[in-house]
Every structure is written in structure tokens, then in C-alpha cells.
Scaffold this motif. Structure first.
Motif, PDB file in Angstrom:
ATOM      1  N   ALA A 273     -22.671 -30.978 -28.789  1.00 29.05           N
ATOM      2  CA  ALA A 273     -21.401 -30.669 -29.230  1.00 29.05           C
ATOM      3  C   ALA A 273     -20.402 -31.169 -28.090  1.00 29.05           C
ATOM      4  O   ALA A 273     -20.915 -30.968 -27.017  1.00 29.05           O
ATOM      5  CB  ALA A 273     -21.133 -29.170 -29.617  1.00 29.05           C
ATOM      6  N   ASP A 274     -19.365 -31.020 -28.274  1.00 29.96           N
ATOM      7  CA  ASP A 274     -18.277 -31.330 -27.272  1.00 29.96           C
ATOM      8  C   ASP A 274     -17.806 -30.076 -26.456  1.00 29.96           C
ATOM      9  O   ASP A 274     -17.791 -28.878 -27.123  1.00 29.96           O
ATOM     10  CB  ASP A 274     -16.879 -31.861 -28.004  1.00 29.96           C
ATOM     11  N   SER A 275     -17.579 -30.356 -25.129  1.00 32.15           N
ATOM     12  CA  SER A 275     -17.071 -29.118 -24.427  1.00 32.15           C
ATOM     13  C   SER A 275     -17.930 -28.033 -24.437  1.00 32.15           C
ATOM     14  O   SER A 275     -17.614 -27.019 -24.558  1.00 32.15           O
ATOM     15  CB  SER A 275     -15.542 -28.760 -24.841  1.00 32.15           C
ATOM     16  N   PRO A 276     -19.256 -28.202 -24.005  1.00 31.75           N
ATOM     17  CA  PRO A 276     -19.975 -26.914 -23.757  1.00 31.75           C
ATOM     18  C   PRO A 276     -19.923 -26.151 -22.630  1.00 31.75           C
ATOM     19  O   PRO A 276     -19.347 -26.810 -21.553  1.00 31.75           O
ATOM     20  CB  PRO A 276     -21.524 -27.318 -24.006  1.00 31.75           C
ATOM     21  N   SER A 277     -20.264 -24.971 -22.636  1.00 32.25           N
ATOM     22  CA  SER A 277     -20.162 -23.948 -21.428  1.00 32.25           C
ATOM     23  C   SER A 277     -21.538 -23.379 -21.170  1.00 32.25           C
ATOM     24  O   SER A 277     -21.730 -22.255 -22.142  1.00 32.25           O
ATOM     25  CB  SER A 277     -18.820 -23.149 -21.540  1.00 32.25           C
ATOM     26  N   VAL A 278     -22.452 -23.619 -20.295  1.00 23.31           N
ATOM     27  CA  VAL A 278     -23.649 -23.159 -20.289  1.00 23.31           C
ATOM     28  C   VAL A 278     -23.736 -22.374 -18.856  1.00 23.31           C
ATOM     29  O   VAL A 278     -23.616 -22.812 -17.718  1.00 23.31           O
ATOM     30  CB  VAL A 278     -24.439 -24.270 -20.127  1.00 23.31           C
ATOM     31  N   PRO A 279     -23.945 -21.076 -19.116  1.00 23.42           N
ATOM     32  CA  PRO A 279     -24.109 -20.209 -18.005  1.00 23.42           C
ATOM     33  C   PRO A 279     -25.516 -19.963 -17.328  1.00 23.42           C
ATOM     34  O   PRO A 279     -26.197 -20.801 -17.875  1.00 23.42           O
ATOM     35  CB  PRO A 279     -23.505 -18.948 -18.494  1.00 23.42           C
ATOM     36  N   CYS A 280     -25.564 -19.442 -16.227  1.00 22.89           N
ATOM     37  CA  CYS A 280     -26.880 -18.853 -15.972  1.00 22.89           C
ATOM     38  C   CYS A 280     -27.212 -17.485 -16.380  1.00 22.89           C
ATOM     39  O   CYS A 280     -26.501 -16.611 -16.421  1.00 22.89           O
ATOM     40  CB  CYS A 280     -27.266 -18.993 -14.303  1.00 22.89           C
ATOM     41  N   SER A 286     -31.376 -18.434 -10.675  1.00 25.93           N
ATOM     42  CA  SER A 286     -30.183 -19.187 -10.495  1.00 25.93           C
ATOM     43  C   SER A 286     -30.012 -20.372  -9.436  1.00 25.93           C
ATOM     44  O   SER A 286     -29.229 -21.057  -9.521  1.00 25.93           O
ATOM     45  CB  SER A 286     -29.130 -17.949  -9.984  1.00 25.93           C
ATOM     46  N   TRP A 287     -31.254 -20.467  -8.788  1.00 24.54           N
ATOM     47  CA  TRP A 287     -31.261 -21.688  -7.731  1.00 24.54           C
ATOM     48  C   TRP A 287     -31.380 -22.758  -8.560  1.00 24.54           C
ATOM     49  O   TRP A 287     -30.888 -23.879  -8.417  1.00 24.54           O
ATOM     50  CB  TRP A 287     -32.289 -21.516  -6.920  1.00 24.54           C
ATOM     51  N   ALA A 288     -32.057 -23.025  -9.871  1.00 26.22           N
ATOM     52  CA  ALA A 288     -32.073 -23.965 -10.516  1.00 26.22           C
ATOM     53  C   ALA A 288     -30.878 -24.418 -11.288  1.00 26.22           C
ATOM     54  O   ALA A 288     -30.639 -25.469 -11.553  1.00 26.22           O
ATOM     55  CB  ALA A 288     -33.403 -23.751 -11.638  1.00 26.22           C
ATOM     56  N   CYS A 289     -30.252 -23.329 -11.792  1.00 27.56           N
ATOM     57  CA  CYS A 289     -28.937 -23.425 -12.377  1.00 27.56           C
ATOM     58  C   CYS A 289     -28.122 -24.078 -11.507  1.00 27.56           C
ATOM     59  O   CYS A 289     -27.255 -25.175 -11.790  1.00 27.56           O
ATOM     60  CB  CYS A 289     -28.286 -22.244 -12.916  1.00 27.56           C
ATOM     61  N   LYS A 308     -14.702 -36.689 -19.847  1.00 24.33           N
ATOM     62  CA  LYS A 308     -13.745 -36.971 -18.969  1.00 24.33           C
ATOM     63  C   LYS A 308     -12.663 -35.826 -18.798  1.00 24.33           C
ATOM     64  O   LYS A 308     -12.577 -35.611 -19.971  1.00 24.33           O
ATOM     65  CB  LYS A 308     -13.124 -38.391 -18.698  1.00 24.33           C
ATOM     66  N   GLY A 309     -12.372 -35.422 -17.622  1.00 25.96           N
ATOM     67  CA  GLY A 309     -11.210 -34.585 -17.652  1.00 25.96           C
ATOM     68  C   GLY A 309     -11.462 -33.220 -18.329  1.00 25.96           C
ATOM     69  O   GLY A 309     -10.487 -32.357 -18.833  1.00 25.96           O
ATOM     70  N   ARG A 310     -12.691 -32.673 -18.321  1.00 26.81           N
ATOM     71  CA  ARG A 310     -13.106 -31.270 -18.847  1.00 26.81           C
ATOM     72  C   ARG A 310     -14.008 -30.616 -17.760  1.00 26.81           C
ATOM     73  O   ARG A 310     -14.162 -31.034 -16.803  1.00 26.81           O
ATOM     74  CB  ARG A 310     -13.897 -31.455 -20.137  1.00 26.81           C
ATOM     75  N   LYS A 311     -13.968 -29.348 -18.205  1.00 23.81           N
ATOM     76  CA  LYS A 311     -14.617 -28.391 -16.921  1.00 23.81           C
ATOM     77  C   LYS A 311     -16.188 -28.818 -17.199  1.00 23.81           C
ATOM     78  O   LYS A 311     -16.561 -29.497 -18.085  1.00 23.81           O
ATOM     79  CB  LYS A 311     -14.431 -27.143 -17.307  1.00 23.81           C
ATOM     80  N   PRO A 312     -16.791 -28.661 -16.282  1.00 23.43           N
ATOM     81  CA  PRO A 312     -18.349 -28.875 -15.884  1.00 23.43           C
ATOM     82  C   PRO A 312     -19.099 -28.288 -17.283  1.00 23.43           C
ATOM     83  O   PRO A 312     -18.818 -27.023 -17.518  1.00 23.43           O
ATOM     84  CB  PRO A 312     -18.790 -28.498 -14.791  1.00 23.43           C
ATOM     85  N   PHE A 313     -20.124 -28.926 -17.569  1.00 19.14           N
ATOM     86  CA  PHE A 313     -20.961 -28.092 -18.661  1.00 19.14           C
ATOM     87  C   PHE A 313     -21.479 -27.090 -18.139  1.00 19.14           C
ATOM     88  O   PHE A 313     -21.784 -25.820 -18.711  1.00 19.14           O
ATOM     89  CB  PHE A 313     -22.109 -29.267 -19.034  1.00 19.14           C
ATOM     90  N   VAL A 314     -22.187 -27.158 -16.746  1.00 14.47           N
ATOM     91  CA  VAL A 314     -23.084 -25.906 -16.318  1.00 14.47           C
ATOM     92  C   VAL A 314     -22.205 -25.172 -15.281  1.00 14.47           C
ATOM     93  O   VAL A 314     -21.680 -25.439 -14.363  1.00 14.47           O
ATOM     94  CB  VAL A 314     -24.163 -26.441 -15.673  1.00 14.47           C
ATOM     95  N   GLN A 315     -21.965 -23.901 -15.936  1.00 14.15           N
ATOM     96  CA  GLN A 315     -21.328 -22.927 -15.084  1.00 14.15           C
ATOM     97  C   GLN A 315     -22.230 -22.153 -14.144  1.00 14.15           C
ATOM     98  O   GLN A 315     -22.314 -20.906 -14.375  1.00 14.15           O
ATOM     99  CB  GLN A 315     -20.450 -22.118 -16.096  1.00 14.15           C
ATOM    100  N   SER A 316     -22.825 -22.610 -12.946  1.00 15.97           N
ATOM    101  CA  SER A 316     -23.823 -22.002 -12.409  1.00 15.97           C
ATOM    102  C   SER A 316     -23.457 -20.656 -11.562  1.00 15.97           C
ATOM    103  O   SER A 316     -24.206 -19.822 -11.086  1.00 15.97           O
ATOM    104  CB  SER A 316     -24.276 -22.976 -11.248  1.00 15.97           C
ATOM    105  N   ASP A 317     -21.843 -20.546 -11.411  1.00 15.18           N
ATOM    106  CA  ASP A 317     -21.446 -19.256 -10.744  1.00 15.18           C
ATOM    107  C   ASP A 317     -21.285 -18.113 -11.558  1.00 15.18           C
ATOM    108  O   ASP A 317     -21.070 -16.957 -11.330  1.00 15.18           O
ATOM    109  CB  ASP A 317     -19.996 -19.693 -10.208  1.00 15.18           C
ATOM    110  N   VAL A 319     -23.313 -15.906 -13.795  1.00 15.17           N
ATOM    111  CA  VAL A 319     -24.675 -15.432 -14.305  1.00 15.17           C
ATOM    112  C   VAL A 319     -24.464 -14.156 -15.187  1.00 15.17           C
ATOM    113  O   VAL A 319     -24.026 -13.104 -15.155  1.00 15.17           O
ATOM    114  CB  VAL A 319     -25.452 -14.777 -12.965  1.00 15.17           C
ATOM    115  N   MET A 320     -24.815 -14.449 -16.603  1.00 19.85           N
ATOM    116  CA  MET A 320     -24.447 -13.437 -17.695  1.00 19.85           C
ATOM    117  C   MET A 320     -25.336 -12.116 -17.511  1.00 19.85           C
ATOM    118  O   MET A 320     -26.699 -12.314 -17.338  1.00 19.85           O
ATOM    119  CB  MET A 320     -24.756 -14.109 -18.980  1.00 19.85           C
ATOM    120  N   GLN A 321     -24.706 -11.012 -17.360  1.00 19.53           N
ATOM    121  CA  GLN A 321     -25.191  -9.836 -17.073  1.00 19.53           C
ATOM    122  C   GLN A 321     -25.365  -9.013 -18.645  1.00 19.53           C
ATOM    123  O   GLN A 321     -26.175  -8.210 -18.664  1.00 19.53           O
ATOM    124  CB  GLN A 321     -24.644  -9.001 -16.303  1.00 19.53           C
ATOM    125  N   ASN A 322     -24.759  -9.290 -19.519  1.00 14.61           N
ATOM    126  CA  ASN A 322     -24.714  -8.651 -20.681  1.00 14.61           C
ATOM    127  C   ASN A 322     -24.760  -9.251 -22.034  1.00 14.61           C
ATOM    128  O   ASN A 322     -24.631  -9.034 -23.009  1.00 14.61           O
ATOM    129  CB  ASN A 322     -23.248  -7.648 -20.622  1.00 14.61           C
TER     130      ASN A 322
END
Length: 388
Positions: A273-280, A286-289, A308-317, A319-322
Motif C-alpha cells: 500500500a502507499d505511504s507505509p510506516s514500519v516501526p521496529c 533493532s540492529w536489523a531494523c 518520491k517526496g515521502r517519509k521513509p518506509f522504515v522508522q528504525s528510531d 521501537v514500539m513498546q505498547n
């Protein structure tokens, strides 16, 4: 899969800590801009991963016929074979379409060098659906590329996973992000990287036995048949994790079960899908993320990304805690397997609706996920020096 808010138990924390030694990465090297560009230029993801590779007027049944008659005998730049479109059909467990899709996978890997296939077929008790209660057949497919000379010592495998079944309800549900696109991306990755992996092993045959192999699993029965529960979901993953845990190793190998041959378990789901946001999701991996995020940055800097012009797919910073997600990784995670879960939060808006079809996929997003995941795996396996 199911999204829920957990109270993280001490047990899971201990399991994560117990996996620390096994999930620390060996020496890996990210691909450079030049190496990643050369890799993707030599084997472009599109049109093989385009949901519109076949014309829009082509029916699902004729796509299935093309799939089963050899539409995916590998691809090359002059004659690419469709990888994604043959999967864009309803493929509920035990159905004829599920068999067609499995044949699509098998035909593809049979055309690649040195891969071996393992079939995990089993029957499980299922709840009532469609007026039927009782038993249903499920089939997991496992494909392995194993280092030569490793017969005396079991190999460890970077393990990439996606489920291929689709939901029974609503009737006719396809599941393009869930998870046809991830399956096709894994097919593309295997086809693209196989010659480089074999070249690496051939160049240093004496060290190859200690190298990490590649294992790809297409999991059946992820979706609930009636209503999500511990018993009505994750049929394939629960069966395979239990099976591999029970398959014991002689203790001198340092690994007591086949389950411990997994170097890292990387699950792809809901991609395309368009504009995904994948956390760690797990601090311990987290090293792999961060490595995946670095590969994405390299791809964007090299001009390889189509989004183009979108935030990165992978948000490695992040880390989902909840947030906790029930998915095919869970039976492995609870047994101490190190996991990376590549899934967007929030889920795509088409999730579990009839709009989760080829028409609502983003070809650009599918392309970019193929570049990111393939480039990251190439770095993980140390292939940079073998990419011209």
C-alpha cells in the motif's frame, strides 16, 4: 494478524534475552550505492512485480492457468515472468486456487539453481465455516539455499517468511497486501540473489560450510477461518514451530533443535500500500531494523526508489513498546527465535476489505519494498564484492 495492546510479560522478556547470543549479527556489510544500483539494474523488479503485468481484462481464471502452465519459469531482462499477478486470486486453505499458487512458487524455485524444497503438509481441526466442521488440509512450503560442504554441521539460515493464504470472508477476498505482494517480493529476491550467493560460495568453498544459508517460507493458514483466537489462526506457523522444536539435534552442534537453525526470522506482511510506516517492534533485533532503514536510505540516495517526496518506509528510531501484533512470528518468538516483523502501523486502509486487491496496490511501493528487502539481504549475506 491481529493488533492488540499487551502487558509485556516477564516471560517474553526472558525469552528475548535468551535469544541474545543467537541473534547478534555476524559481520555484515551494507551495499554501497554503486553495488545496490548494479544489483537492481541487472534485475529490475518491474514488470514482474506489477499487479497489472497481465492486462486488466484478463480474468483470474486465465491468470491462474498461465501460472500453472509455467508463467513463472524464472525471468530475465528480455522475457520477464509474472511473479505477483498469478497470486492475486482467492487462495483459501485447502482450495484449488491454493494449490495453483503453491505450484507457482514451486515452478519458480525449481527454475533456480541449488534450491531444495520441503513440504510441510498437515491436517488440523478447524471451527465451523460454510456449514462444515472438522478437519482441513494445510501446506507450508519451505525453500532452502544451503551452503555447500555443510553436511556435517547443520547450517543456519536467514529465514524470510510470508503467508500465502487469503481470508474466507468476505467471499472473493484476494489479499494483495495480505500477503500476495510480500510472497512475490520473496520470489523476486530469491531469483535476483541466487547467482551472487552461489558465486560467493564458489569463490571460497572452504569457508562456505560455515556461511549462512537462505530459507524462504510460504506459510499457510495465517488467517482465522471464523473468528481470531489462539486456536483459529496461525495454523501453519503453529504447526511448523512445534515440528521444528521437536526435531532434536545432537548436543555437540550447540543447537538442540531445527528451530535453532534460524539465524533471524523476518516476517513480511501487509506490504504494497502507499505511504507505509514500519516501526521496529523488538529492541533485541533493532540492529536489523536500522540496517534495513540504512538500505532504504541508500536506495533513495541512489535514485532507485520510485516513491518520491515521502517519509521513509522504515522508522528504525521508533521501537514500539505498547503495540503487539499476533502474526506468524508469534509461535517462533515465544520459543526464543529472534524476529524482525516488517509490517506497517497503522495497517493499510484496505486491510481485510474487498479493496485489498491488485487495483489498490501501489506498484511504486511494491517496487521499493523489493529493492529495500533484496538489498538488505544482499548485505546481510555479504554479497557486495560479488556484484559487478
Amino acid at each position: 494478524m491481529r493488533l492488540r495492546l499487551p502487558n509485556i510479560s516477564g516471560l517474553l522478556k526472558l525469552l528475548a534475552l535468551s535469544a541474545l547470543v543467537s541473534c547478534l549479527p555476524s559481520q555484515r556489510r551494507q551495499l554501497t550505492d554503486f553495488q545496490l544500483s548494479a544489483l537492481i539494474d541487472s534485475h529490475p523488479p518491474l514488470p514482474a512485480l506489477s499487479p497489472n503485468y497481465y492486462t486488466k481484462t484478463t480474468t483470474a481464471s486465465s491468470r491462474s492457468a498461465q501460472s500453472s502452465s509455467g508463467a513463472s519459469n524464472g525471468q530475465n531482462n528480455n522475457n520477464p515472468a509474472a511473479l505477483l499477478t498469478p497470486i492475486l486470486i482467492p487462495r483459501t486453505p485447502g482450495s484449488e486456487n491454493a494449490t495453483i499458487v503453491r505450484n507457482h512458487f514451486t515452478t519458480h524455485f525449481d527454475a533456480l539453481s541449488n534450491w531444495t524444497a520441503v513440504t510441510d503438509a498437515f491436517t488440523a481441526t478447524v471451527p465451523e465455516y460454510g456449514g462444515v466442521m472438522g478437519m482441513l488440509n494445510f501446506t507450508n512450503l519451505i525453500f532452502r539455499l544451503t551452503p555447500p560442504g555443510s553436511d556435517d554441521m547443520p547450517s543456519r539460515y536467514l529465514t524470510l517468511v510470508a503467508h500465502y493464504d487469503s481470508k474466507i470472508s468476505p467471499f472473493g477476498f484476494i489479499g494483495a497486501t495480505d500477503s500476495a505482494a510480500p510472497c512475490a517480493i520473496l520470489m523476486y529476491l530469491a531469483e535476483t540473489l541466487t547467482p551472487y550467493i552461489l558465486a560467493r560460495w564458489k569463490a571460497d568453498i572452504s569457508a562456505a560450510a560455515d556461511d549462512t544459508g537462505l530459507q524462504i517460507i510460504f506459510m499457510d493458514g495465517e488467517e482465522a477461518l471464523v473468528e481470531w483466537s489462539d486456536k483459529d489462526s496461525l495454523y501453519g506457523a503453529r504447526h511448523l514451530a512445534e515440528l521444528w522444536e521437536a526435531e532434536r539435534r545432537p548436543s555437540q552442534f550447540g543447537r538442540l533443535s531445527v528451530l535453532q537453525d534460524i539465524d533471524l526470522f523476518v516476517l513480511l506482511d501487509l506490504l504494497g500500500a502507499d505511504s507505509p510506516s514500519v516501526p521496529c517492534f523488538f529492541e533485541i533485533t533493532s540492529w536489523a531494523c536500522r540496517d534495513i532503514a540504512e538500505t532504504e536510505a541508500t536506495a533513495r540516495n541512489a535514485g532507485l526508489a520510485k516513491t518520491k517526496g515521502r517519509k521513509p518506509f522504515v522508522q528504525s528510531d521508533n521501537v514500539m513498546q505498547n503495540v503487539f501484533i499476533d502474526d506468524d512470528h508469534m509461535p517462533f518468538l515465544t520459543r526464543g527465535t529472534p524476529v524482525v516483523h516488517v509490517i506497517p502501523i497503522p495497517f493499510p486502509t484496505v486491510w481485510h476489505t474487498m479493496d485489498d486487491d491488485g487495483a489498490h496496490l501501489s506498484s511504486d511501493a511494491v517496487h521499493d519494498w523489493a529493492v529495500i528487502v533484496t538489498g538488505w539481504v544482499a548485505g546481510y549475506l555479504g554479497l557486495g564484492d560479488f556484484i559487478a
